[in-house]
Write an enzyme that holds these catalytic residues in place. Structure first.
Site, short mmCIF file in Angstrom:
data_model
loop_
_atom_site.label_atom_id
_atom_site.label_comp_id
_atom_site.label_asym_id
_atom_site.label_seq_id
_atom_site.Cartn_x
_atom_site.Cartn_y
_atom_site.Cartn_z
N GLU A 145 -13.90 -27.30 -51.20
CA GLU A 145 -12.60 -27.79 -50.73
C GLU A 145 -11.47 -26.86 -51.15
O GLU A 145 -10.52 -26.63 -50.38
CB GLU A 145 -12.35 -29.21 -51.26
CG GLU A 145 -13.29 -30.26 -50.72
CD GLU A 145 -13.28 -30.33 -49.20
OE1 GLU A 145 -12.22 -30.12 -48.60
OE2 GLU A 145 -14.35 -30.58 -48.61
N HIS A 148 -10.84 -23.95 -48.81
CA HIS A 148 -10.02 -24.24 -47.64
C HIS A 148 -8.54 -23.99 -47.95
O HIS A 148 -7.79 -23.50 -47.10
CB HIS A 148 -10.20 -25.71 -47.22
CG HIS A 148 -11.51 -26.00 -46.56
ND1 HIS A 148 -12.07 -25.21 -45.60
CD2 HIS A 148 -12.37 -27.05 -46.74
CE1 HIS A 148 -13.21 -25.73 -45.20
NE2 HIS A 148 -13.42 -26.85 -45.88
#
Length: 302
Positions: A145, A148
């Protein structure tokens, strides 16, 4: 002095796809607004104000709206020491600022990141994920995550999805409002108004496909970047396998609530095995992701 780039492995393929997607989405946006202006010539100031305002609102507030919709609740290090500790380790490895940390009360095992920049980034894990994963598996998921955020593809996906949302709204308004009934069939303006729902639907379909193609690649890129950063692709592979297997035990009602946010999630939620979402998935298949991690593991061992 500008801050140095993070230690996440750069991905020129991802960068190229983001630039291409944004260019094509922007081109569609210009065509779409142009059609509206041609069809509703007397209302062009209102059209420009509304579309411009929606675009600005989407860019500045969509991350907060998405986080709110997914039930993210920001937590302090005292409230979630293990989660904060994992994020701190990843930030130290990646040499990047710490994002906001949040937890979502949901049994669906998942995680997501939002934010238009590193300064506004938020990384969230669900209670279902925290309960099911081992520490090294959780680190792999959160590193995914965080990539990103580092690659800024969260912001690109947010902006890229805007035109599809707008086109979908215009299509529904056109159909509900009955544009075609308000004009004679031989009136050129009436013909233009008839075309609005059709053009809106085409624009929505194209933008949908563009964002889905980008989304699938960005997930593979995030897996690769997380595996290289942590040096433990097997932990991320274990997390993927565990989360995918646990989805079948989640109540259908919970999966349906999560499904609209699949593009943000670490692992997509499907409310049924034969869901149409699998045909136009925002994520690559589990087999593709595990195969890539297996190759990375073999390369690192050498």
């Amino acid at each position: 002095m500008p801050r140095a780039r993070s230690r996440y492995a750069p991905d020129r393929g991802l960068t190229g796809r983001m630039v291409t997607t944004m260019f094509l989405i922007g081109l569609l946006y210009v065509v779409f607004v142009g059609v509206l202006l041609a069809a509703l010539r007397g209302s062009w100031p209102i059209i420009l104000i509304i579309t411009g305002g929606l675009f600005i609102a989407q860019f500045w507030f969509s991350d907060r709206i998405a986080a709110y919709g997914m039930g993210a609740r920001e937590v302090t290090p005292e409230q979630a020491p293990e989660l904060h500790g994992t994020i701190d380790r990843i930030c130290a490895l990646a040499d990047m600022p710490k994002p906001k940390v949040a937890i979502a009360e949901s049994d669906v095992p998942n995680a997501f990141a939002t934010g238009r920049s590193e300064k506004t980034a938020l990384v969230c894990a669900t209670t279902g994920l925290l309960r099911r994963l081992e520490p090294e598996e959780l680190e792999g998921v959160l590193a995914h995550e965080m990539s990103h955020v580092a690659h800024r593809d969260v912001a690109v996906m947010t902006i890229a999805s805007f035109l599809g949302v707008l086109a979908g709204v215009i299509t529904r308004i056109a159909l509900w409002g009955g544009f075609a009934r308000s004009r004679p069939g031989n009136d050129p303006a009436g013909i233009l108004l008839l075309l609005i729902p059709l053009i809106s639907a085409v624009v929505y379909a194209i933008s949908f496909l563009l964002t889905r193609l980008l989304s699938r690649y960005r997930e593979l890129s995030a897996d690769r970047a997380a595996a290289l950063l942590t040096g433990r692709p097997s932990a991320l592979a274990s997390a993927l396998t565990k989360v995918s297997g646990q989805m079948a035990s989640i109540p259908t009602e919970d999966l349906r609530k999560a499904e609209p946010y699949n593009a943000f999630y670490f692992m997509p939620a499907f409310s049924a095995k034969e869901s149409l979402g699998r045909l136009f998935s925002s994520h690559p298949t589990l087999e593709q992701r595990l195969d890539q991690l297996s190759r990375i593991s073999a390369d690192l061992s050498r």
